[in-house]
Design an enzyme around this catalytic site. Structure first.
Site, short mmCIF file in Angstrom:
data_model
loop_
_atom_site.label_atom_id
_atom_site.label_comp_id
_atom_site.label_asym_id
_atom_site.label_seq_id
_atom_site.Cartn_x
_atom_site.Cartn_y
_atom_site.Cartn_z
CE LYS A 181 -13.21 -7.40 4.44
NZ LYS A 181 -12.74 -6.59 3.32
NE ARG B 43 -2.21 -7.56 -4.32
CZ ARG B 43 -2.95 -7.65 -3.24
NH1 ARG B 43 -2.38 -7.81 -2.07
NH2 ARG B 43 -4.25 -7.59 -3.32
CG HIS C 182 -1.86 -1.06 1.40
ND1 HIS C 182 -2.01 -1.78 2.57
CD2 HIS C 182 -2.77 -1.58 0.53
CE1 HIS C 182 -2.97 -2.68 2.41
NE2 HIS C 182 -3.44 -2.59 1.19
CB SER D 176 -3.96 -6.80 4.41
OG SER D 176 -3.58 -5.49 4.08
P1 ADP Z 1 -9.46 -4.64 -0.12
O1 ADP Z 1 -10.10 -4.71 1.23
O2 ADP Z 1 -10.26 -3.93 -1.16
O3 ADP Z 1 -8.84 -5.94 -0.58
P2 ADP Z 1 -6.81 -3.80 0.52
O4 ADP Z 1 -6.58 -3.02 1.77
O5 ADP Z 1 -6.38 -5.21 0.56
O6 ADP Z 1 -8.31 -3.63 0.10
O7 ADP Z 1 -6.10 -3.11 -0.71
C1 ADP Z 1 -6.39 -1.83 -1.17
C2 ADP Z 1 -5.68 -1.60 -2.49
O8 ADP Z 1 -4.30 -1.83 -2.35
C3 ADP Z 1 -6.13 -2.53 -3.63
O9 ADP Z 1 -6.14 -1.80 -4.82
C4 ADP Z 1 -5.04 -3.56 -3.69
O10 ADP Z 1 -4.92 -4.12 -4.98
C5 ADP Z 1 -3.85 -2.70 -3.34
N1 ADP Z 1 -2.73 -3.50 -2.83
C6 ADP Z 1 -2.73 -4.30 -1.76
N2 ADP Z 1 -1.51 -4.88 -1.59
C7 ADP Z 1 -0.73 -4.42 -2.61
C8 ADP Z 1 0.63 -4.67 -3.04
N3 ADP Z 1 1.43 -5.50 -2.39
N4 ADP Z 1 1.07 -4.01 -4.13
C9 ADP Z 1 0.24 -3.19 -4.82
N5 ADP Z 1 -1.03 -2.92 -4.49
C10 ADP Z 1 -1.53 -3.54 -3.41
#
Ligand code: ADP
Length: 152
Positions: free
Chosen positions: A41, A90, A17, A127
């Site tokens: 959630k 990703r 992120h 995450s």
């Molecule tokens: P969600 O609850 O929608 O899955 P996340 O918090 O997991 O949200 O992710 C928010 C955004 O960050 C999404 O666009 C996701 O693709 C991006 N993201 C998460 N991890 C990575 C990473 N390692 N590299 C690039 N983008 C990421």
């Protein structure tokens, strides 16, 4: 003013992120990191903790703001005057998932979704993986920024 919304759960914020936000700042005047609140959630970190991890990490970057929101992302974009949604990609699974959401959002509004391809060094970080490592007492510290620490 070019304002982008970066929506997600951020449970917790990861170096993946951070990479997307940091690069987003070079493209937009303001990046609003928006933590979506979904009552159905279950989260590992409280909303307050998730918010402060992001605020602490970007405390020296005035172009980054952190907010929470409920409801449709495009409605929230209109509310705060953001014309863009920023998302990270990703892998092909992310692409398929994001494509459907972006098409839906395009159908509902004129908001453009801008995708940034993950940096190679953070492409494997999610995450959900960080939460698994934490649950099993592994070293999660190399996957997240310094502000993310599990309380003893
Ligand atoms: P969600 O609850 O929608 O899955 P996340 O918090 O997991 O949200 O992710 C928010 C955004 O960050 C999404 O666009 C996701 O693709 C991006 N993201 C998460 N991890 C990575 C990473 N390692 N590299 C690039 N983008 C990421």
């Amino acid at each position: 003013m070019k304002r982008a919304l970066f929506p997600g759960s951020f449970d917790p914020l990861t170096l993946g992120h951070v990479d997307i936000i940091t690069r987003g700042v070079t493209l937009f005047d303001e990046v609003i990191v928006a933590i979506g609140v979904n009552a159905d959630k279950k989260y590992m970190f409280s909303l307050d903790d998730r918010k402060s991890f992001i605020e602490e990490t970007f405390k020296d970057e005035p172009k980054v703001k952190v907010v929470t929101y409920k409801g449709l992302t495009v409605d929230f974009c209109h509310e705060i005057g953001a014309e863009f949604i920023l998302r990270g990609l990703r892998n092909p699974a992310d692409f398929e998932f994001e494509k459907a959401i972006a098409h839906t959002n395009r159908h509902l509004s004129t908001i453009e979704t801008v995708f940034l391809l993950t940096a190679a060094r953070t492409s494997f970080i999610a995450s959900s993986i960080v939460r698994d490592v934490i649950r099993n007492n592994g070293d999660y510290t190399k996957l997240v920024p310094d502000s993310v620490r599990v309380k003893p």
